[in-house]
Design an enzyme around this catalytic site. Structure first.
Site: not given
Ligand SMILES: *[C@@H]1O[C@H](CO)[C@@H](O)[C@H](O)[C@H]1NC(C)=O
Ligand SMILES: *[C@@H]1O[C@H](CO)[C@@H](O)[C@H](O)[C@H]1NC(C)=O
Ligand SMILES: *[C@@H]1O[C@H](CO)[C@@H](O)[C@H](O)[C@H]1NC(C)=O
Length: 430
Positions: A127, A196, A274
């Protein structure tokens, strides 16, 4: 014979659907033109285009549903022979990237531990249109596939949530990329990793070996590589093979099936995906598999996610370093019927101890023990004392299964269990 007829009927439905949508869109266009002669033709064409695009995704989804049906049937036929269905299965890894060139650290580890590039294709979805990051990813050339999120338009965010705009972008990116994986690339499952995260040596084998559980057990909806309480002094370093069920959706390196995506994609949220998944209306009492020792570790994220959370917690999670031959292990203890009979029974057989006795090392015997909590304040007190995560999402404590939070302390297994007569998670606990 029945199969052929099913396919034929599905085909006819699809065709009919296309025709209706076509007529509808054309009508809408003409209607709009008549109604508002000042409206630009460009705008109307865009409306038509958007409408068609939406239809395209929906039709792909319809085809996918038909395929899913056939696949399940095939899997059921094969599952007598256990792992036969695994022989040709492809399990892609989808890496989410944006504007951090440190995505290379994630990709290097994935490539270092990938055993089979045909079985585990790596797709990076980017993105943000960040050129430096794009260049860094392109250096991997044919080892990975790069896809780029086309919609870079601004997102309207309620004024109060301005500073959380990043979460809206992430949700949009997830929705788009998962549609690509399941409806464009046509995969039947996907492992999700973020830029990450770095992975453990047996990351791929862990997912490959647990995949049949995910297909077979309807009460499972994900496999996760993450233990929320996976700090060094809370895990059993001698048991890297050990896996659990959990009602808490851990994320952070996790696998889902197309079947689940077909259920979620129509109502995918605009932000905080989430926590949305952890809501009872999405989770619907389903569980994930999680390891004793994490198979992913985050190396820190500047930007969207809370930096404090990383400093205080995430950076202490231990990454497994050993290779566990999961494919050779009998993992059927994780199936609900076995687990609820064996694991849960064994938990409640453990002697009940006071948390202070455990904390001050005053227990004379060896072996696993159980502690009990009744009120939320009690739960918070005990978890703080031992350095466990003390928060809840939709009333579910991290790593909990039927309210049981299992960890390792001073060489023994400890089960923190709810009181007798527990009736389920209380969403007011937060
Ligand atoms: C039909 O036209 C209306 C405007 O009159 C517009 O808001 C709507 O999005 C259009 N529907 C489709 C499916 O294009
Ligand atoms: C999608 O996958 C199924 C099997 O999962 C296969 O039969 C089908 O041909 C594939 N379709 C496309 C368009 O690749
Ligand atoms: C695998 O474990 C289950 C119990 O979880 C047991 O019933 C089964 O017999 C085991 N299978 C093999 C092949 O050892």
């Amino acid at each position: 014979m029945r199969l052929k007829r099913t396919i034929l009927i599905l085909g006819i439905i699809l065709l009919a659907w296309w025709s209706i949508i076509y007529v509808f869109l054309i009508n809408n266009l003409t209607y709009n033109r008549n109604k508002d002669s000042t409206g630009s033709i460009d705008g109307q064409l865009m409306t038509l285009e958007n409408g068609l695009e939406e239809q395209f995704v929906m039709n792909k989804a319809l085809i996918s549903e038909a395929q899913q049906f056939l696949e399940n049937k095939k899997y059921m036929e094969n599952s007598k022979n256990n792992f036969l269905g695994l022989q040709n299965i492809q399990i892609p890894v989808l890496v989410f990237a944006c504007n951090r060139i440190t995505v290379t650290r994630c990709l290097d580890k994935l490539l270092q531990y990938r055993t089979d590039e045909n079985r585990f294709p790596i797709i990076v979805s980017q993105d943000c249109d960040h050129e430096e990051t794009t260049d860094a990813i392109k250096k991997y050339s044919s080892q990975i596939t790069l896809i780029q999120q086309p919609d870079q338009s601004d997102i309207q965010v309620p004024p109060k949530e301005k500073k959380f705009k990043g979460y809206f972008k992430i949700a949009r990116h997830y929705g788009w990329a998962l549609n690509q994986m399941f409806f464009h690339f046509n995969y039947s499952s996907v492992i999700i990793v973020e830029d990450d995260l770095e992975v453990a040596p047996d990351f791929f084998e862990y997912f490959l070996a647990t995949y049949p559980l995910l297909l077979k057990d309807e009460s499972l909806w994900c496999i996760s590589a993450w233990n929320d309480n996976g700090k060094q002094d809370l895990i059993n370093l001698d048991r890297p093979d050990l896996l659990y069920r959990t009602d808490f959706f851990p994320g952070l390196g996790w696998m889902l099936t197309r079947k689940l995506w077909l259920e979620l994609y129509t109502k995918w949220p605009i932000s905080y995906w989430d926590d949305w998944m952890r809501d009872p209306s999405q989770r619907r009492d389903r569980s994930c598999i999680r390891p004793e020792i994490s198979r992913t570790r985050t190396f820190g994220k500047i930007g969207v996610s809370n930096g404090m959370f990383f400093e205080k917690h995430l950076k202490y999670i231990t990454l497994n370093e050993q290779n566990v031959p999961f494919i050779k292990l009998n993992l059927s203890y994780l199936l609900k019927e076995n687990y609820d009979r064996e694991f849960v029974k064994n938990v409640y057989k453990c002697p009940l101890v006071d948390y202070e006795d455990l904390y001050y090392n005053k227990i004379a015997f060896q072996g696993p023990v159980r502690m009990m909590y009744e009120k939320m304040s009690e739960y918070k007190l005990i978890t703080k004392k031992f350095g466990l995560m003390d928060d809840f999402k939709s009333g579910v404590p991290r790593t909990a299964y039927k309210g049981i939070v299992t960890f390792h302390y001073r060489g023994r297994t400890v089960h923190l269990t709810p009181y007798l007569g527990w009736k389920g998670y209380d969403v007011s606990w937060s």
